[in-house]
Every structure is written in structure tokens, then in C-alpha cells.
Design a protein around this motif. Sequence first.
Motif, PDB file in Angstrom:
ATOM      1  N   GLU A  74       1.260  -1.210   0.465  1.00  0.00           N
ATOM      2  CA  GLU A  74       0.124  -0.199  -0.185  1.00  0.00           C
ATOM      3  C   GLU A  74       0.775   1.087  -0.097  1.00  0.00           C
ATOM      4  OE1 GLU A  74      -2.856  -0.247   3.281  1.00  0.00           O
ATOM      5  OE2 GLU A  74      -2.997  -2.213   2.675  1.00  0.00           O
TER       6      GLU A  74
ATOM      7  N   LEU B 200       2.572   2.586   2.524  1.00  0.00           N
ATOM      8  CA  LEU B 200       3.098   2.760   4.105  1.00  0.00           C
ATOM      9  C   LEU B 200       4.809   2.490   4.155  1.00  0.00           C
ATOM     10  CD1 LEU B 200      -0.790   2.342   4.461  1.00  0.00           C
ATOM     11  CD2 LEU B 200      -0.059   4.791   4.088  1.00  0.00           C
TER      12      LEU B 200
ATOM     13  N   THR C 198       4.901   5.563  10.403  1.00  0.00           N
ATOM     14  CA  THR C 198       5.570   4.522   8.971  1.00  0.00           C
ATOM     15  C   THR C 198       6.027   5.658   8.379  1.00  0.00           C
ATOM     16  OG1 THR C 198       3.305   4.219   7.764  1.00  0.00           O
ATOM     17  CG2 THR C 198       3.596   2.831   9.055  1.00  0.00           C
TER      18      THR C 198
ATOM     19  N   TYR D 105       4.244   9.071   8.022  1.00  0.00           N
ATOM     20  CA  TYR D 105       2.137   8.488   7.846  1.00  0.00           C
ATOM     21  C   TYR D 105       2.006   8.043   9.172  1.00  0.00           C
ATOM     22  CZ  TYR D 105       2.064   7.736   2.846  1.00  0.00           C
ATOM     23  OH  TYR D 105       2.500   8.359   1.601  1.00  0.00           O
TER      24      TYR D 105
ATOM     25  N   HIS E  89      -1.044   6.697  10.638  1.00  0.00           N
ATOM     26  CA  HIS E  89      -2.326   5.464  10.393  1.00  0.00           C
ATOM     27  C   HIS E  89      -2.856   5.386  12.824  1.00  0.00           C
ATOM     28  CE1 HIS E  89      -1.294   5.537   6.525  1.00  0.00           C
ATOM     29  NE2 HIS E  89      -2.425   4.938   6.085  1.00  0.00           N
TER      30      HIS E  89
ATOM     31  N   TYR F  70      -3.532  -1.550  11.339  1.00  0.00           N
ATOM     32  CA  TYR F  70      -3.988  -0.240  10.866  1.00  0.00           C
ATOM     33  C   TYR F  70      -5.279   0.519  10.728  1.00  0.00           C
ATOM     34  CZ  TYR F  70      -2.223  -0.315   6.185  1.00  0.00           C
ATOM     35  OH  TYR F  70      -2.755  -0.442   5.778  1.00  0.00           O
TER      36      TYR F  70
ATOM     37  N   GLU G  13      -7.717   4.550   9.745  1.00  0.00           N
ATOM     38  CA  GLU G  13      -7.885   5.525   8.567  1.00  0.00           C
ATOM     39  C   GLU G  13      -6.063   6.108   9.377  1.00  0.00           C
ATOM     40  OE1 GLU G  13      -9.919   7.194  12.904  1.00  0.00           O
ATOM     41  OE2 GLU G  13      -9.931   5.351  11.140  1.00  0.00           O
ATOM     42  N   CYS G  14      -5.976   7.022   8.070  1.00  0.00           N
ATOM     43  CA  CYS G  14      -5.167   7.710   7.484  1.00  0.00           C
ATOM     44  C   CYS G  14      -4.802   9.330   7.961  1.00  0.00           C
ATOM     45  CB  CYS G  14      -4.113   8.160   6.686  1.00  0.00           C
ATOM     46  SG  CYS G  14      -2.729   9.265   6.458  1.00  0.00           S
TER      47      CYS G  14
ATOM     48  N   LYS H 126       0.076  12.687   7.130  1.00  0.00           N
ATOM     49  CA  LYS H 126       0.782  12.757   5.934  1.00  0.00           C
ATOM     50  C   LYS H 126       1.627  13.705   5.924  1.00  0.00           C
ATOM     51  CE  LYS H 126       2.038  11.624   0.943  1.00  0.00           C
ATOM     52  NZ  LYS H 126       0.666  11.542  -0.536  1.00  0.00           N
TER      53      LYS H 126
END
Length: 106
Positions: free
Chosen positions: A4, A6, A36, A43, A45, A53, A55-56, A59
Motif C-alpha cells: 500500500e 506506506l 511509518t 504517515y 495511522h 491499522y 484511517e490515515c 501525511k
Amino acid sequence: LKQENLLDEKGVFVYATAKSMIGGAVGAVQGLVLITVCGDVLYLHRAKLDNSYAECLGKFYLSDLSNIKGKAGLFGGSFSFEADGKKYRFQLPARANKFVDFFKDK
């Protein structure tokens, strides 16, 4: 995480507890987060208890982070940074040395 985009081949990530996050969508969040690094992006999360994990929450480009501070130890550590005029602070678990070491030169 790698599939993904991430997490990259460096494998820089940590599950942490949000100590205080001020402002924005992340400001309302307290609790467990997954941090991450993939390429030049950090990121945040929401972390779940089953080591997955959700939702974000944020960023950030590494070049936009300032006042980066990290400390790792046998009994846990801490990690903090500033971005977009906001302060982010996290309590790290024991043995988060690889994560903290990544930010020593940033």
C-alpha cells in the motif's frame, strides 16, 4: 504496508502512543498510532489492538518536519516533531532504536 506504499525497503515503522497532538484532524486523536516512513513521507495511522491499522491521520514530507527529537531505550522512549505549525509527541515502546536512529540525521 509495502503493498500500500506506506512502508519501503528500509522498514522504518513503529506502533506508538500519542502523548499529545495539537490541532487539525489528528488533534482529536489520542491513543495508539502506527508511524511509518515510505520514501520521503511520514504517515500516521490509527492503530488497532490486533496490530493492524485504520484511517490515515496525517501525511508529512520528511523535509517539512522540524524539531525532530527521538529517544529509545529498554523501557520505552519518545518521539516528537513539528509540522505545519503543530507539535506531535509520541511515547515509543521498548526497542524502538531502529525507528529513532532513522531520524538522527534528519
